[in-house]
Design a protein around this motif. Structure first.
Motif, PDB file in Angstrom:
ATOM      1  N   LEU D 113      17.146  71.293  12.058  1.00 50.03           N
ATOM      2  CA  LEU D 113      17.129  69.828  12.080  1.00 50.03           C
ATOM      3  C   LEU D 113      16.086  69.302  13.055  1.00 50.03           C
ATOM      4  N   LEU D 114      16.044  69.887  14.259  1.00 55.67           N
ATOM      5  CA  LEU D 114      15.124  69.394  15.285  1.00 55.67           C
ATOM      6  C   LEU D 114      13.664  69.646  14.906  1.00 55.67           C
ATOM      7  N   ALA D 115      13.418  70.667  14.081  1.00 58.11           N
ATOM      8  CA  ALA D 115      12.034  70.990  13.725  1.00 58.11           C
ATOM      9  C   ALA D 115      11.354  69.861  12.958  1.00 58.11           C
ATOM     10  N   VAL D 116      12.152  69.066  12.234  1.00 55.60           N
ATOM     11  CA  VAL D 116      11.547  67.987  11.457  1.00 55.60           C
ATOM     12  C   VAL D 116      11.892  66.616  12.029  1.00 55.60           C
ATOM     13  N   ALA D 117      12.588  66.615  13.173  1.00 55.04           N
ATOM     14  CA  ALA D 117      12.972  65.359  13.790  1.00 55.04           C
ATOM     15  C   ALA D 117      11.804  64.807  14.614  1.00 55.04           C
ATOM     16  N   THR D 118      12.030  63.709  15.293  1.00 53.02           N
ATOM     17  CA  THR D 118      10.913  63.015  15.937  1.00 53.02           C
ATOM     18  C   THR D 118      10.847  63.240  17.442  1.00 53.02           C
ATOM     19  N   LEU D 119      11.648  64.153  17.958  1.00 49.28           N
ATOM     20  CA  LEU D 119      11.529  64.454  19.388  1.00 49.28           C
ATOM     21  C   LEU D 119      10.405  65.455  19.586  1.00 49.28           C
ATOM     22  N   ALA D 120       9.772  65.382  20.759  1.00 44.70           N
ATOM     23  CA  ALA D 120       8.673  66.307  21.018  1.00 44.70           C
ATOM     24  C   ALA D 120       8.744  66.806  22.452  1.00 44.70           C
ATOM     25  N   GLY D 121       8.068  67.914  22.705  1.00 50.71           N
ATOM     26  CA  GLY D 121       7.905  68.428  24.055  1.00 50.71           C
ATOM     27  C   GLY D 121       9.200  68.762  24.761  1.00 50.71           C
ATOM     28  N   VAL D 179      19.918  62.366  16.966  1.00 45.63           N
ATOM     29  CA  VAL D 179      18.640  62.788  16.394  1.00 45.63           C
ATOM     30  C   VAL D 179      18.336  62.007  15.121  1.00 45.63           C
ATOM     31  N   VAL D 180      19.374  61.806  14.293  1.00 40.92           N
ATOM     32  CA  VAL D 180      19.159  61.139  13.016  1.00 40.92           C
ATOM     33  C   VAL D 180      18.876  59.656  13.226  1.00 40.92           C
ATOM     34  N   VAL D 181      19.632  59.035  14.138  1.00 45.03           N
ATOM     35  CA  VAL D 181      19.409  57.607  14.384  1.00 45.03           C
ATOM     36  C   VAL D 181      18.024  57.383  14.979  1.00 45.03           C
ATOM     37  N   ILE D 248      15.670  69.382   4.437  1.00 46.94           N
ATOM     38  CA  ILE D 248      14.782  69.626   5.577  1.00 46.94           C
ATOM     39  C   ILE D 248      13.389  70.002   5.074  1.00 46.94           C
ATOM     40  N   HIS D 249      13.353  70.830   4.020  1.00 43.07           N
ATOM     41  CA  HIS D 249      12.067  71.230   3.448  1.00 43.07           C
ATOM     42  C   HIS D 249      11.317  70.018   2.916  1.00 43.07           C
ATOM     43  N   LYS D 250      12.057  69.101   2.317  1.00 37.97           N
ATOM     44  CA  LYS D 250      11.426  67.890   1.780  1.00 37.97           C
ATOM     45  C   LYS D 250      10.861  67.032   2.916  1.00 37.97           C
TER      46      LYS D 250
END
Lengths: 304, 304, 304, 304, 304
Positions: D113-121, D179-181, D248-250
């Motif tokens: 989930l985190l791999a495609v989410a918007t958090l970084a670093g 993460v989703v919000v 997630i792939h999408k």
């Protein structure tokens, strides 16, 4: 003639049994590692030398399968009675599969060596044919004397076929020495020359283990003898397949880099050994597509 | 001498049996995941550091096979009697395969660490040879005392070979510390330095588990002891193989990106860690094909 | 009718048993080697001829599975009694799986040959359809007479279905000869012509072994007969699958290189055989992306 | 305490037995399909999001292995008596392997989930560490109460460890929702936002099945109950692993295309979803090789 | 109710037994071949149509696993008594795994067809969702009547669930016909149109075998009936999975080439079918890297 004389019919102590399982398993795992590594690293050498990588890959793949069989048959071939392991009728199968493996892998070792050597064209093909035939005959005649005739317990057959097998071994030795000496002259002054020489020496020395073990088969038959035989052959297989394969892979990389630097070949990624760069990545030239290309039938000129 | 003293000969409660199956299976699955992931991600680092990825891949592949064997042998090695699991003659095989695995994987761990370290050329090769030898001897001498002699129940042999094995362990520790300290100095100021230091610390701390467990073998032998031994070793294998491997992979990515940014190497795809871009994708230069290329024998000049 | 007449119901001596295991295992390992090598080398020929590589890969993959089954069933199908191996009800399964394999692999051999031949378009597709049908019917009718009816012991059925099978074999021979003769004419003057001719001869000669062995089934039934049958078929499978496959792979490389040199196709890496360069690596042209590309919907013109 | 209370100790009717085999097999095959598909499609997303594809691949690979084990143990764990299937001592192993799988796959779902989410670093790394720890502890504490203590038949332990496990589940839920919000806000206006939201909802809803089934374990124990438990968990595993993985792939494809269109990354092939083009293929820039390149040590400047 | 009525409970003659093993093995090997070939040839079609190749790959992979299970269970499910093979309690497992396979593969067949059809975007996704649901329900309701209720011997249940299953089959037929007719219109004048039509017809005709066999289950039960059922279903699986998959692969290649020729997509290698070139290889455009690229954070403009 009784089977009692064959080394695989000796009763083993607990320690001997442990050590044989250890030697077979460690060799199997080392071969597996080299196999998987080769499988994913074929693009690190140029097409010219890649047959050497393929040979190393299939040699270790086959040997891994053979060691899986050896381990399974060793587990099935001995039964625990108190503090001993007593062989049953299957015990020979914890030994014979070595010949199945060698019949295919020794010819492949010849291909592996020639793939990075300095012979080309018809000369290379001729030598390869001779080497493959000699290697196949060396092992298959050895199998007749060492396993097939009277389950390997007929000392006369052992000697007769051992000598025949030995003749083919001499041919192989001459071939290997010729290839390495010629390669050393042709590659003189490059790092590949030294590695090729070392690979040749390693092969020549390691291969000596096999006829010695073969001869031992007709002599002593205590548990210690078969234990040493299994340990030495497992070690020899690691050296001749994984160690030799690593050297061939290194030669293939060194010569690929030499080709790229000389402009004879291209390789899209830089080559490195031990953090030292051998060559930069280079892309091939682009074709010039002419106007009829969109119809799918256009002739093209190479753009340069 | 009786086998009764070996930890794998203790009777297990239902819960102990469950927990050991759980530990072995979880470790096996985690190793499988890292193996498969490594298999398909070798192109994410440049050729300079790829040996580290290959090492991580083969280490986890071998360890996965070893854990499959451990799980199968654990199932075959204990028989349920009421609310207990009683070991049979095979029970030792739910323990000994760890040595088969380590004999190959600990030398590979040395290769893995050196692949991303800052030594190059002959110095790297020398240190690698020393490290591989020390690692192999550390495990194989440990096997002699811990399994081979009297099935691991001879406390004298356990201590003697434990000390010999320990000497090689000290050599390995010195090597790891040297590599990490030197790497920390050479890479000072880059993110790779911190990860290399953490990887070194992780290795040094995790490896302490193995001699402690080895020593325990000579002491207590209830079901709780073997349960703890199996759980701790499974956890240590996950940390030292998957955790350490992830750190090595990260260092390989960081250093690859550094090389690309410095123009020392090329990599066709951009490198990212945690959604932060480390380097852009860069293609290598194109070769200039001269006019004789179509004949397949042309010499080429690199176009720049 | 009794099973006693079938060759797989003969009692084997120890040596005969050893030799059959040897032949089956060596064939299986050689097929494995070619399978794995093909799996990773599909990019060494251009897309035009790649179906030949795929066919060789799947042929050896299937045959490897079939030999694994043969080895396992041979182990289960005979029981040791003193110095003999006596067949049980499963012994037929150390023979019948050959038909399962051939039913799929002989049609694939037709595809393999046509993939590098000089027919194109509808003519190629028509011939391929005929060849696949003839190959499938040749083997499946042979299976009816050789295994299904009275477990292969009915001599009348053996002859009847053998003749029917033979008719399809004649069709296949005509097809192979036509393809090879036409290819020899179309490719005259190129090295591919000679290799194609050799591959055709090899196929025609090797395939003769199969009906001879089929006919033998109705005759002698001592252990020596089944031993020869297993050895000859194992050798024939190596030659017709690995040897023939290597020749097809060579033709595919030679013709790919010819296409690249003629500008008909591109291949990013140089092609080499026996250290002689056949063609340089060539990249295809680059598309010209127009201004709307960033919106993801732009039309593009090929830049040249 | 008797095992009689555990759901896997209920006698099954023929239909119940059939339905459980069906559910386990279908789930296993679906997981296999996703695993193999992931294995060959890792290059369809850019390196930035590829960890999500790797996670989906290893999750389904592990779960496939786990279902193979479940099917085999289910076959071994029940014996047919007339029209019933009666569990034996192994029956627990047609249930417990689910925990082995989850212990590794639920932490991997967090990574996915985190791999495609918007958090970084550092923020991404911190959240990942928390998520992995919570996921591991959620499953391992559940295993203690649900399987290890008294073979899962101790209702007190079931509740105690269920509550502890539940605490970690709450942490995971908060993490997923956060993460989703956050992702929904950061990606607002892109198609990835909707898919991320749907993926989050799917995870949150599907995961509810697990504690419900866990609680059921302490209640009813007829064959119908275990049948429902097995069917629901098999279905939940398909949804949470294959369905969630597809989403997630999408997202990874949508975000990769967005990066390519924005010029942040390159990807050599065009990205398409449902026959709609998301982005054109783009090659990275070419490095400028300086004059010393042929010596293999040259510094290079990026040509632009 | 007795099991005696189910077709898998009929006693088989030697020939019937041979023919069933033959049919199952040949189908398994053909599926294996297509699986392996698909695995290494995914790059021969563009990303737009690749889901069709993935579907064909996973369909044949799953079906191969299913046939391995069928062969093993067929070997375990019948016992030889004189010249007959008598079924035991496991015989149903040489039949039921077909449903496990179909439950996953028929939905994948829908994905396979739609991947190369002419629907796009939301319309494609909607139709895919309907098709997957109908396919899943068609098989799972068939399983209830054909296997789960009274082990498939309840004729009433067979008819009831057969009709329900049939309703979903009608939906699937309407969907397939709609897609093929629409595709024929959209692709009119291209070679892909004819292949799509043929693929549709092949699917519609082949699928008729399944309900006929399903109905037969309630009627005759001699060895000949189950033999025909097994042979016809094995043949139908080859046609519907390998034959249909080959057609889908051909459509994917034809349409990929059309896209490349139209400049809608790029593919680095030329596409050929039967030695006729469909399209030249084309590389995508190169990105223009701006001056800040070396810092790893630069924005880039596409160079054109």
């Amino acid at each position: 003639m009784s089977d009692a004389l064959a080394p695989w019919n000796a009763t083993l102590s607990l320690a001997e049994h442990s050590i044989i399982v250890y030697a077979l398993s460690v060799a199997g795992l080392a071969l597996f590692a080299f196999f998987v590594k080769s499988l994913v690293s074929t693009n690190e050498v140029s097409g010219r030398y890649r047959a050497g990588v393929y040979a190393g890959m299939t040699i270790t793949g086959i040997a891994f399968l053979s060691y899986v069989l050896l381990v399974v048959e060793f587990a099935l071939g001995y039964e625990r009675r108190g503090d001993s392991w007593v062989p049953n009728a299957n015990a020979i199968l914890s030994w014979a599969p070595r010949y199945f493996d060698w019949t295919v892998t020794v010819p492949l070792l010849v291909i592996e060596l020639l793939a990075v050597a300095t012979l080309a064209g018809a000369a290379a093909r001729r030598l390869r044919a001779v080497g493959i035939a000699a290697a196949f005959l060396m092992i298959s005649t050895g199998f007749i004397g060492g396993v097939a005739v009277d389950s390997g317990t007929n000392t006369g057959a052992l000697w007769l076929w051992g000598v025949i097998s030995g003749v083919f071994m001499v041919i192989l030795y001459v071939l290997v020495i010729y290839v390495v000496v010629k390669g050393g002259r042709d590659l003189a002054g490059t790092p590949a020359a030294a590695t090729l020489r070392n690979a040749g020496i390693l092969l020549i020395v390691t291969w000596l283990a096999y006829p010695i073990i073969f001869g031992l088969q007709g002599w002593g038959h205590g548990g210690a003898v078969i234990t040493w035989m299994q340990v030495v052959l497992s070690a020899a297989d690691i050296v001749a397949k994984v160690g030799f394969g690593s050297m061939i892979h290194k030669i293939a990389k060194l010569r690929s880099a030499e080709d790229v630097r000389a402009g004879v070949d291209t390789l899209p990624e830089a080559l490195w050994i031990s953090s030292e760069k051998l060559s930069d990545g280079v892309l091939p030239g682009t074709v010039a597509v002419d106007d009829t290309a969109l119809s799918g039938r256009g002739e093209r000129r190479v753009r340069r």
